[in-house]
Design an enzyme around this catalytic site. Structure first.
Site, PDB file in Angstrom:
ATOM      1  N   LYS A  13      37.181  39.248  31.215  1.00 16.86           N
ATOM      2  CA  LYS A  13      35.934  40.114  31.191  1.00 16.86           C
ATOM      3  C   LYS A  13      36.347  41.716  30.469  1.00 16.86           C
ATOM      4  O   LYS A  13      35.796  42.054  29.606  1.00 16.86           O
ATOM      5  CB  LYS A  13      35.450  40.568  32.585  1.00 16.86           C
ATOM      6  CG  LYS A  13      34.865  39.549  33.485  1.00 16.86           C
ATOM      7  CD  LYS A  13      34.397  39.922  34.838  1.00 16.86           C
ATOM      8  CE  LYS A  13      35.541  40.312  35.542  1.00 16.86           C
ATOM      9  NZ  LYS A  13      36.458  39.515  36.211  1.00 16.86           N
ATOM     10  N   ARG A  88      28.759  43.070  41.392  1.00 16.55           N
ATOM     11  CA  ARG A  88      29.586  42.107  41.759  1.00 16.55           C
ATOM     12  C   ARG A  88      29.030  41.210  43.122  1.00 16.55           C
ATOM     13  O   ARG A  88      29.806  40.434  43.865  1.00 16.55           O
ATOM     14  CB  ARG A  88      31.046  42.655  42.418  1.00 16.55           C
ATOM     15  CG  ARG A  88      32.308  42.009  41.482  1.00 16.55           C
ATOM     16  CD  ARG A  88      33.341  42.754  41.918  1.00 16.55           C
ATOM     17  NE  ARG A  88      34.778  42.309  41.485  1.00 16.55           N
ATOM     18  CZ  ARG A  88      35.534  42.750  40.623  1.00 16.55           C
ATOM     19  NH1 ARG A  88      35.048  44.010  39.674  1.00 16.55           N
ATOM     20  NH2 ARG A  88      36.573  42.296  40.052  1.00 16.55           N
ATOM     21  N   ARG A 127      49.588  39.076  33.395  1.00 18.92           N
ATOM     22  CA  ARG A 127      48.763  40.065  33.139  1.00 18.92           C
ATOM     23  C   ARG A 127      49.717  41.656  33.475  1.00 18.92           C
ATOM     24  O   ARG A 127      50.084  41.643  34.409  1.00 18.92           O
ATOM     25  CB  ARG A 127      47.390  40.441  34.030  1.00 18.92           C
ATOM     26  CG  ARG A 127      46.957  41.737  33.774  1.00 18.92           C
ATOM     27  CD  ARG A 127      45.205  41.711  34.112  1.00 18.92           C
ATOM     28  NE  ARG A 127      44.725  41.613  35.413  1.00 18.92           N
ATOM     29  CZ  ARG A 127      43.678  41.416  35.931  1.00 18.92           C
ATOM     30  NH1 ARG A 127      42.589  41.614  34.981  1.00 18.92           N
ATOM     31  NH2 ARG A 127      43.303  41.383  37.102  1.00 18.92           N
ATOM     32  N   ARG A 160      49.586  44.813  38.321  1.00 19.14           N
ATOM     33  CA  ARG A 160      48.921  45.474  39.255  1.00 19.14           C
ATOM     34  C   ARG A 160      49.325  44.817  40.751  1.00 19.14           C
ATOM     35  O   ARG A 160      49.456  43.444  40.818  1.00 19.14           O
ATOM     36  CB  ARG A 160      47.245  44.989  39.108  1.00 19.14           C
ATOM     37  CG  ARG A 160      46.860  46.156  38.273  1.00 19.14           C
ATOM     38  CD  ARG A 160      45.357  45.793  37.507  1.00 19.14           C
ATOM     39  NE  ARG A 160      44.479  45.067  38.595  1.00 19.14           N
ATOM     40  CZ  ARG A 160      43.337  44.882  38.461  1.00 19.14           C
ATOM     41  NH1 ARG A 160      42.998  44.952  37.028  1.00 19.14           N
ATOM     42  NH2 ARG A 160      42.601  44.249  39.219  1.00 19.14           N
ATOM     43  N   ARG A 171      40.935  37.031  46.247  1.00 21.91           N
ATOM     44  CA  ARG A 171      40.208  37.664  45.156  1.00 21.91           C
ATOM     45  C   ARG A 171      39.182  36.359  44.687  1.00 21.91           C
ATOM     46  O   ARG A 171      38.154  36.852  44.495  1.00 21.91           O
ATOM     47  CB  ARG A 171      40.832  38.344  44.152  1.00 21.91           C
ATOM     48  CG  ARG A 171      41.432  39.570  44.595  1.00 21.91           C
ATOM     49  CD  ARG A 171      42.470  40.342  43.625  1.00 21.91           C
ATOM     50  NE  ARG A 171      41.642  40.685  42.516  1.00 21.91           N
ATOM     51  CZ  ARG A 171      42.273  40.955  41.297  1.00 21.91           C
ATOM     52  NH1 ARG A 171      43.548  40.624  41.257  1.00 21.91           N
ATOM     53  NH2 ARG A 171      41.640  41.165  40.282  1.00 21.91           N
TER      54      ARG A 171
HETATM   55  P1  ADP Z   1      39.395  42.119  37.809  1.00 21.14           P
HETATM   56  O1  ADP Z   1      39.568  42.722  36.404  1.00 21.14           O
HETATM   57  O2  ADP Z   1      40.578  41.206  38.264  1.00 21.14           O
HETATM   58  O3  ADP Z   1      38.236  41.273  37.826  1.00 21.14           O
HETATM   59  P2  ADP Z   1      38.723  44.752  38.700  1.00 21.14           P
HETATM   60  O4  ADP Z   1      39.537  45.505  37.874  1.00 21.14           O
HETATM   61  O5  ADP Z   1      37.186  44.670  38.132  1.00 21.14           O
HETATM   62  O6  ADP Z   1      39.430  43.351  38.728  1.00 21.14           O
HETATM   63  O7  ADP Z   1      38.693  45.146  40.139  1.00 21.14           O
HETATM   64  C1  ADP Z   1      39.850  45.314  40.922  1.00 21.14           C
HETATM   65  C2  ADP Z   1      39.240  45.635  42.402  1.00 21.14           C
HETATM   66  O8  ADP Z   1      38.213  46.916  42.489  1.00 21.14           O
HETATM   67  C3  ADP Z   1      38.380  44.474  43.126  1.00 21.14           C
HETATM   68  O9  ADP Z   1      39.158  43.443  43.461  1.00 21.14           O
HETATM   69  C4  ADP Z   1      37.686  45.382  44.106  1.00 21.14           C
HETATM   70  O10 ADP Z   1      38.402  45.653  45.390  1.00 21.14           O
HETATM   71  C5  ADP Z   1      37.260  46.702  43.387  1.00 21.14           C
HETATM   72  N1  ADP Z   1      36.008  46.793  42.650  1.00 21.14           N
HETATM   73  C6  ADP Z   1      35.877  46.626  41.325  1.00 21.14           C
HETATM   74  N2  ADP Z   1      34.541  46.804  41.099  1.00 21.14           N
HETATM   75  C7  ADP Z   1      33.870  46.236  42.306  1.00 21.14           C
HETATM   76  C8  ADP Z   1      32.512  46.218  42.558  1.00 21.14           C
HETATM   77  N3  ADP Z   1      31.545  46.218  41.540  1.00 21.14           N
HETATM   78  N4  ADP Z   1      32.148  46.243  43.862  1.00 21.14           N
HETATM   79  C9  ADP Z   1      33.109  46.257  44.862  1.00 21.14           C
HETATM   80  N5  ADP Z   1      34.447  46.178  44.729  1.00 21.14           N
HETATM   81  C10 ADP Z   1      34.770  46.363  43.359  1.00 21.14           C
HETATM   82  P1  ADP Z   2      39.377  40.528  33.754  1.00 23.75           P
HETATM   83  O1  ADP Z   2      38.928  41.707  33.398  1.00 23.75           O
HETATM   84  O2  ADP Z   2      38.046  39.321  34.016  1.00 23.75           O
HETATM   85  O3  ADP Z   2      40.047  40.416  35.126  1.00 23.75           O
HETATM   86  P2  ADP Z   2      41.432  40.417  31.732  1.00 23.75           P
HETATM   87  O4  ADP Z   2      40.665  40.547  30.571  1.00 23.75           O
HETATM   88  O5  ADP Z   2      42.094  41.609  32.413  1.00 23.75           O
HETATM   89  O6  ADP Z   2      40.334  39.851  32.848  1.00 23.75           O
HETATM   90  O7  ADP Z   2      42.228  39.224  31.320  1.00 23.75           O
HETATM   91  C1  ADP Z   2      43.308  38.652  32.484  1.00 23.75           C
HETATM   92  C2  ADP Z   2      44.536  38.294  31.877  1.00 23.75           C
HETATM   93  O8  ADP Z   2      44.503  37.197  31.011  1.00 23.75           O
HETATM   94  C3  ADP Z   2      45.187  39.339  30.886  1.00 23.75           C
HETATM   95  O9  ADP Z   2      46.660  39.303  30.948  1.00 23.75           O
HETATM   96  C4  ADP Z   2      44.601  39.029  29.494  1.00 23.75           C
HETATM   97  O10 ADP Z   2      45.551  39.510  28.469  1.00 23.75           O
HETATM   98  C5  ADP Z   2      44.661  37.501  29.748  1.00 23.75           C
HETATM   99  N1  ADP Z   2      43.554  37.018  28.619  1.00 23.75           N
HETATM  100  C6  ADP Z   2      42.313  37.360  28.672  1.00 23.75           C
HETATM  101  N2  ADP Z   2      41.575  36.531  27.570  1.00 23.75           N
HETATM  102  C7  ADP Z   2      42.320  35.312  27.407  1.00 23.75           C
HETATM  103  C8  ADP Z   2      42.293  34.180  26.840  1.00 23.75           C
HETATM  104  N3  ADP Z   2      41.270  33.948  26.290  1.00 23.75           N
HETATM  105  N4  ADP Z   2      43.364  33.427  26.857  1.00 23.75           N
HETATM  106  C9  ADP Z   2      44.525  33.637  27.405  1.00 23.75           C
HETATM  107  N5  ADP Z   2      44.656  34.845  28.201  1.00 23.75           N
HETATM  108  C10 ADP Z   2      43.658  35.769  28.341  1.00 23.75           C
END
Ligand code: ADP
Ligand code: ADP
Ligand code: ZN
Length: 213
Positions: A13, A88, A127, A160, A171
């Protein structure tokens, strides 16, 4: 244009939202990034959020909704935004729709990036995130030019705490129970678009551009 990114943690995302933001000149709003900035700056909100984030649980809806509403009030949101990590939960989605409806407005498209759980577990361990600007990398799929250093701002990259395998499993459970129902929510509104997130990140982006036009 108001775009929502859906998908499991690690689906890509953030990676795609940044590309969308550049291409369509709209701000990328990541609630996770905003919480991490608050934690880094030692704010009250950051302290509250951290207790949930460390366990891989969701921060309570009230905290998130207030936060995002004040972000929408900023000037750069006038022409829309790409939301990454919000909503979410169903109550968050309802709060967003209600706030937009007050101005006769609505979400244009929700993009679901589909990636099976097995791939997610593999992705998260690799990541690396910039503690300064929020850029993300992957040690294999998207390495920085210099190991451990952010290409964008030159700061240090970290794994992280919540990307460690035990927290990732929690998660994913939280995702399946609380966030996945949003797919149906937006499908019913007829604004859901699905892309195959297992492809190379540039191919995923090409599919997203085809959807957004
Ligand atoms: P990821 O990129 O792996 O999807 P995020 O960076 O979006 O993770 O979120 C990290 C953490 O921040 C989540 O596991 C949650 O604890 C909190 N968080 C982020 N956005 C939200 C939301 N919209 N509602 C509730 N918790 C959130
Ligand atoms: P999210 O915001 O949904 O948690 P991220 O964009 O941070 O996800 O991506 C999660 C991990 O996967 C990062 O290390 C990123 O560089 C890698 N990644 C993202 N898109 C791809 C893809 N299409 N193929 C392989 N790795 C990816
Ligand atoms: Zn950086």
């Amino acid at each position: 244009m108001k775009v929502i990114m859906l998908g499991a943690p690690g689906a890509g995302k953030g990676t795609q939202a940044k590309m969308i933001a550049d291409e369509y000149k709209i701000p990328h709003i990541s609630t996770g990034d905003i919480f991490r900035a608050n934690i880094k700056n030692g704010t009250e909100l950051g302290k509250k959020a951290k207790t949930y984030m460390d366990k891989g649980e969701l921060v309570p809806d009230e905290l998130v909704v207030d936060l995002i509403m004040s972000r929408f009030a900023e000037d750069d949101c006038k022409n829309g935004y790409v939301l990454d990590g919000f909503p979410r939960t169903i109550p968050q989605a309802e709060a967003l729709d209600a706030a937009l409806a007050k101005n006769d407005d609505h979400v244009d498209v929700a993009i679901d990036i589909e990636v099976p759980d097995e791939n997610i577990i593999r992705r998260m361990g690799g990541r690396r995130a910039c503690t300064n600007c929020g850029a993300t990398y992957h040690v294999v799929y998207n390495p920085p030019k210099v190991e451990g250093v952010c290409d964008v701002c030159g700061q240090k990259l970290i794994l992280r705490d919540d990307d460690k395998p035990e927290t990732v499993k929690n998660r994913l459970n939280v995702y399946h129970t609380q966030t996945q129902p949003l797919i149906n929510y937006y499908k019913k509104k007829d604004i859901l678009k699905t892309v195959d997130g297992t492809q190379d990140m540039n191919k995923v982006f090409a599919d997203i551009k085809a959807v957004l036009g």
